[in-house]
Design a protein around this motif. Structure first.
Motif, PDB file in Angstrom:
ATOM      1  N   ARG A   1      49.730  23.251   6.298  1.00 32.61           N
ATOM      2  CA  ARG A   1      49.461  22.539   4.909  1.00 32.61           C
ATOM      3  C   ARG A   1      48.671  23.541   3.901  1.00 32.61           C
ATOM      4  N   ASP A   2      47.786  24.502   4.291  1.00 30.76           N
ATOM      5  CA  ASP A   2      47.107  25.373   3.244  1.00 30.76           C
ATOM      6  C   ASP A   2      48.070  26.401   2.981  1.00 30.76           C
ATOM      7  N   TYR A   3      48.985  26.621   3.927  1.00 29.69           N
ATOM      8  CA  TYR A   3      49.986  27.825   3.393  1.00 29.69           C
ATOM      9  C   TYR A   3      51.001  27.351   2.265  1.00 29.69           C
ATOM     10  N   CYS A   4      51.292  25.812   2.666  1.00 28.97           N
ATOM     11  CA  CYS A   4      52.394  25.275   1.835  1.00 28.97           C
ATOM     12  C   CYS A   4      51.854  25.031   0.243  1.00 28.97           C
ATOM     13  N   GLU A   5      50.550  24.651   0.408  1.00 25.98           N
ATOM     14  CA  GLU A   5      49.940  24.426  -0.747  1.00 25.98           C
ATOM     15  C   GLU A   5      49.589  25.613  -1.773  1.00 25.98           C
ATOM     16  N   ARG A   6      49.136  26.522  -1.140  1.00 27.81           N
ATOM     17  CA  ARG A   6      48.953  27.856  -1.925  1.00 27.81           C
ATOM     18  C   ARG A   6      50.308  28.293  -2.561  1.00 27.81           C
ATOM     19  N   ALA A   7      51.080  28.392  -1.576  1.00 26.18           N
ATOM     20  CA  ALA A   7      52.651  28.873  -2.135  1.00 26.18           C
ATOM     21  C   ALA A   7      53.112  28.135  -3.260  1.00 26.18           C
ATOM     22  N   TYR A   8      53.007  26.867  -3.110  1.00 27.17           N
ATOM     23  CA  TYR A   8      53.251  25.539  -4.278  1.00 27.17           C
ATOM     24  C   TYR A   8      52.854  26.102  -5.658  1.00 27.17           C
ATOM     25  N   MET A   9      51.288  26.258  -5.584  1.00 31.08           N
ATOM     26  CA  MET A   9      50.648  26.607  -6.565  1.00 31.08           C
ATOM     27  C   MET A   9      50.997  27.994  -7.352  1.00 31.08           C
TER      28      MET A   9
ATOM     29  N   GLU B   1      46.286  17.835 -11.366  1.00 29.38           N
ATOM     30  CA  GLU B   1      47.334  16.942 -10.992  1.00 29.38           C
ATOM     31  C   GLU B   1      48.491  17.254 -10.303  1.00 29.38           C
ATOM     32  N   ALA B   2      48.846  18.412 -10.460  1.00 34.37           N
ATOM     33  CA  ALA B   2      50.141  19.199  -9.706  1.00 34.37           C
ATOM     34  C   ALA B   2      49.720  19.226  -8.344  1.00 34.37           C
ATOM     35  N   ARG B   3      48.370  19.484  -8.164  1.00 37.89           N
ATOM     36  CA  ARG B   3      48.149  19.773  -6.681  1.00 37.89           C
ATOM     37  C   ARG B   3      48.015  18.363  -5.821  1.00 37.89           C
ATOM     38  N   LYS B   4      47.608  17.422  -6.560  1.00 38.04           N
ATOM     39  CA  LYS B   4      47.534  16.148  -5.803  1.00 38.04           C
ATOM     40  C   LYS B   4      48.832  15.472  -5.716  1.00 38.04           C
ATOM     41  N   GLN B   5      49.866  15.485  -6.689  1.00 38.72           N
ATOM     42  CA  GLN B   5      51.327  15.441  -6.456  1.00 38.72           C
ATOM     43  C   GLN B   5      51.801  15.982  -5.452  1.00 38.72           C
ATOM     44  N   PHE B   6      51.592  17.220  -5.190  1.00 36.60           N
ATOM     45  CA  PHE B   6      52.397  17.946  -3.815  1.00 36.60           C
ATOM     46  C   PHE B   6      51.619  17.279  -2.632  1.00 36.60           C
ATOM     47  N   GLN B   7      50.322  17.094  -2.850  1.00 36.78           N
ATOM     48  CA  GLN B   7      49.622  16.628  -1.520  1.00 36.78           C
ATOM     49  C   GLN B   7      50.345  15.358  -1.198  1.00 36.78           C
TER      50      GLN B   7
ATOM     51  N   LEU C   1      55.541  20.460 -14.225  1.00 35.42           N
ATOM     52  CA  LEU C   1      55.058  21.403 -15.667  1.00 35.42           C
ATOM     53  C   LEU C   1      54.369  20.694 -16.669  1.00 35.42           C
ATOM     54  N   GLY C   2      54.578  19.409 -16.528  1.00 37.39           N
ATOM     55  CA  GLY C   2      53.785  18.591 -17.703  1.00 37.39           C
ATOM     56  C   GLY C   2      52.268  18.169 -17.396  1.00 37.39           C
ATOM     57  N   LYS C   3      51.991  18.616 -16.306  1.00 38.97           N
ATOM     58  CA  LYS C   3      50.494  18.048 -15.618  1.00 38.97           C
ATOM     59  C   LYS C   3      49.724  19.403 -15.476  1.00 38.97           C
TER      60      LYS C   3
END
Length: 513
Positions: free
Chosen positions: A426-434, A479-485, A473-475
Motif C-alpha cells: 500500500r505504501d509503495y502504491c501511494e508513494r508512486a501515485y503521488m 484530497e488526491a491522496r484520500k481519493q486514491f486511498q 488534477l483539480g484537487k
C-alpha cells in the motif's frame, strides 16, 4: 493562414478538407481551387473543423467528394503576408499601451489566473487582463506563455504583431511548457520556431522519450519544410538510435493516403543523408515479413509502454525503484509490429493451473504464486523475489489505474522467475501515485499530442478527461491522496470479483485446450 471547409447533408457530416490561404511563399491564394475532400469521421459537430487534419487533399480523386472554391482577386498585384520586419515594426508600436503592472489588485488577479490549474475558459475581463499584463507575464511568469497565446486575438493583425514582437524577447521555456505549445492550438510559425528552439536543449535520451509524440505533431504542421521537421532530421542524422526509430515511426504510417507524401519525403531526406544507415534499414525491411508479429493496436501499445517507461524514470528520479520491465514494442506498418519476448517468465494463469488440480479452483489458489517463486528462487533468494514481486506489482497497479488500462486477466499478467511483477504494498502504491500526480501536466501534454495518431480511445479532448480524473488534477494533494486511498480500499473489498473473472477465464481456456 489556414481555412477549413466541410460538407453537410441533413445535419450529417459527409466530408472535410483543409486549405492554406497563403501558399508556402506567403502569397495570398487567388482564383479557382479544386479540393478533393476526405470522408467525414467525427461523431460530434464540434469535431467537424478538423485542425489536426492534413492540408493534403485526397489523392483518390475519382471517388472523393470535390469542393470547388474561387478565391477572389482583390488586387491587380499579388498580395503577400507581411514580412517579419514589418510585423516587428508594427508590434513595437503596441508596447507603449500595455499595462504597467503597478496596480496591486491587478497583480493579484493575474497571479490567481495564471496559477489556476483547471482548463476552464477564462472570462472576457480575465482575458483582457492577461493581454494587458503580457509584459509582466514574460518577466514574472514565462511558463504561462500558452495562456497568453490562447487569449491573443489571432484575427486582429495589431495583436498578432504585438505578440510576435513580444515573443522575440521571451525567455527559453522548460521542456514541459514547450511540449504544451506543440499542440495544434498554436499553429503560428513564429510560435513553432520559438518552441523548437526551447526543445533543442533536450538530450538524446530525453528526445527519444518524446519522439513518438513529436512525429505525431508533424501531421498538422502547416508546411513540410518547418522548424520541427528540420530539428528532428538534424538530431536523427547525428544519433543513429533516434534515426532508426524516426524511420520506423514514419514508415509505419505510410499506408495512410493523407500522410504518404509528407512522411515519404521526410523518409527520403533521412535516407539520402545517411548512406551508412540506409543499408541496415533496407536489410530490416526485407526481413520484416518473416519476423513480424501481427498486433491489433500497434501505436496504442507503444503509447502505453512509453508512458510506463516514463513513469519508471520519474519514480527512479525520486528514489523509488519499482522494478518495472516494460517490453519493447515497435509499429512497422498497417496492423503490424514487433514485440519483445520477455524471457524467463510465465503468465499467472499458467502458474495457477500448473499448481492446481482443476481449472475451476486455480483462480482461488492463494499459494500458487508463492510456491512457484519458491521453486524458482530457492534458499535466501526467496526473500528478494518476494520484494521484487511486491515492488513491481505496486508499480503496474498504479500505472494501469492512472492510464485506465482494462482487460487485465490472469493470461496477460506475466511474472518473471525472479519475482518481478506485506502491507508495504500500500505504501509503495501511494508513494508512486503521488509522484505521478506531481508530473500530471507532462502526461496531459503527451496524451494531447497523440490525438493525431488516430487511436479510437484518444481522438478528442474528452478522451483525456479520465487521466485528469485519475490523477485528481483539480484537487489538493491531500484530497488526491484520500481519493486514491478510497480507490485502493475499494479494490481490496472487491478482489473477489477479480478471482471470479480469472476463474471464468481459466475455465474457458481449459475448455479450448
Amino acid at each position: 493562414m489556414g481555412g477549413v471547409a466541410h460538407l453537410e447533408c441533413f445535419d450529417c457530416p459527409l466530408a472535410w478538407v483543409n486549405v492554406m490561404l497563403f501558399d508556402y511563399q506567403d502569397q495570398l491564394k487567388t482564383g479557382e481551387c479544386v479540393l478533393p475532400m476526405w470522408s467525414a469521421f467525427p461523431d460530434e459537430k464540434g469535431e467537424l473543423l478538423n485542425p489536426t487534419g492534413t492540408i493534403q487533399t485526397n489523392p483518390n480523386t475519382e471517388s472523393a467528394a470535390t469542393l470547388y472554391i474561387r478565391f477572389p482577386g482583390i488586387s491587380l498585384y499579388p498580395i503577400y503576408y507581411p514580412s517579419m520586419r514589418q510585423i516587428l515594426e508594427k508590434g513595437q508600436n503596441g508596447h507603449a499601451v500595455c499595462g504597467t503592472g503597478e496596480d496591486p489588485d491587478e497583480k493579484q488577479q493575474l497571479k490567481e489566473i495564471l496559477e489556476r490549474r483547471s482548463c476552464i475558459e477564462l472570462y472576457e475581463h480575465e482575458k483582457d487582463l492577461v493581454w494587458k499584463m503580457r509584459y509582466q507575464i514574460r518577466d514574472q511568469y514565462p511558463g504561462a506563455l500558452a495562456k497568453l497565446l490562447m487569449v491573443t486575438k489571432w484575427n486582429k493583425h495589431e495583436d498578432v504583431a504585438q505578440m510576435i514582437f513580444l515573443l522575440q524577447s521571451w525567455p527559453e521555456l522548460p521542456v514541459l511548457n514547450a511540449l504544451e505549445l506543440l499542440d495544434f492550438n498554436f499553429p503560428d510559425p513564429n510560435v513553432s520556431c520559438f518552441t523548437v528552439n526551447s526543445l533543442k536543449k533536450l538530450t538524446d535520451a530525453e528526445l527519444f522519450q518524446y519522439l513518438l509524440q513529436l512525429v505525431q505533431v508533424l501531421k498538422y504542421q502547416s508546411y513540410l519544410d518547418c522548424e520541427l521537421t528540420r530539428f528532428l532530421l538534424g538530431r536523427a542524422l547525428s544519433n543513429r538510435k533516434i534515426g532508426h526509430f524516426l524511420f520506423w515511426h514514419l514508415r509505419s504510417e505510410m499506408h495512410f493516403p493523407s500522410l504518404a507524401l509528407r512522411f515519404g519525403l521526410i523518409l527520403e531526406a533521412y535516407c539520402r543523408g545517411n548512406a551508412h544507415h540506409i543499408k541496415a534499414l533496407m536489410k530490416q525491411v526485407r526481413r520484416l515479413p518473416w519476423e513480424v508479429r501481427l498486433v491489433a493496436y500497434l501505436r496504442q501499445d507503444m503509447l502505453t509502454l512509453q508512458m510506463i517507461q516514463l513513469m519508471d524514470i520519474l519514480w527512479k528520479q525520486e528514489g523509488l525503484d519499482l522494478r518495472m520491465t516494460p517490453y519493447g514494442c515497435l509499429s512497422t506498418g498497417d496492423k503490424m509490429g514487433l514485440i519483445e519476448v520477455v524471457m524467463n517468465s510465465d503468465t499467472i494463469a499458467n502458474i495457477q493451473l500448473n499448481k492446481s488440480n482443476m481449472a475451476a479452483t486455480a483462480a482461488f489458489n492463494k499459494d500458487a504464486l508463492l510456491n512457484w517463486l519458491k521453486s524458482k528462487n530457492p534458499g535466501d533468494a526467496l526473500e528478494q523475489a518476494i520484494e521484487e514481486f511486491t515492488l513491481s506489482c505496486a508499480g503496474y497497479c498504479v500505472a494501469t489505474y492512472v492510464l485506465g488500462i482494462g482487460d487485465r486477466h490472469s493470461d496477460n499478467i506475466m511474472v518473471r522467475e525472479n519475482g518481478q511483477e506485506r502491507i508495504l504494498f500500500r505504501d509503495y502504491c501511494e508513494r508512486a501515485y503521488m509522484i505521478l500526480r506531481g508530473h500530471g501536466l507532462l502526461f496531459l501534454h503527451l496524451f494531447s499530442l497523440m490525438k493525431a495518431a488516430g487511436l479510437p480511445e484518444l481522438s478528442c479532448s474528452k478522451d483525456i478527461q479520465y487521466l485528469k480524473d485519475s490523477l485528481a488534477l483539480g484537487k489538493t494533494d491531500e484530497e488526491a491522496r484520500k481519493q486514491f486511498q478510497l480507490k485502493f480500499n475499494e479494490a481490496l473489498r472487491e478482489s473477489w470479483k477479480t478471482k471470479v473473472n480469472w476463474l471464468a477465464h481459466n475455465v474457458s481456456k481449459d475448455n479450448r485446450q
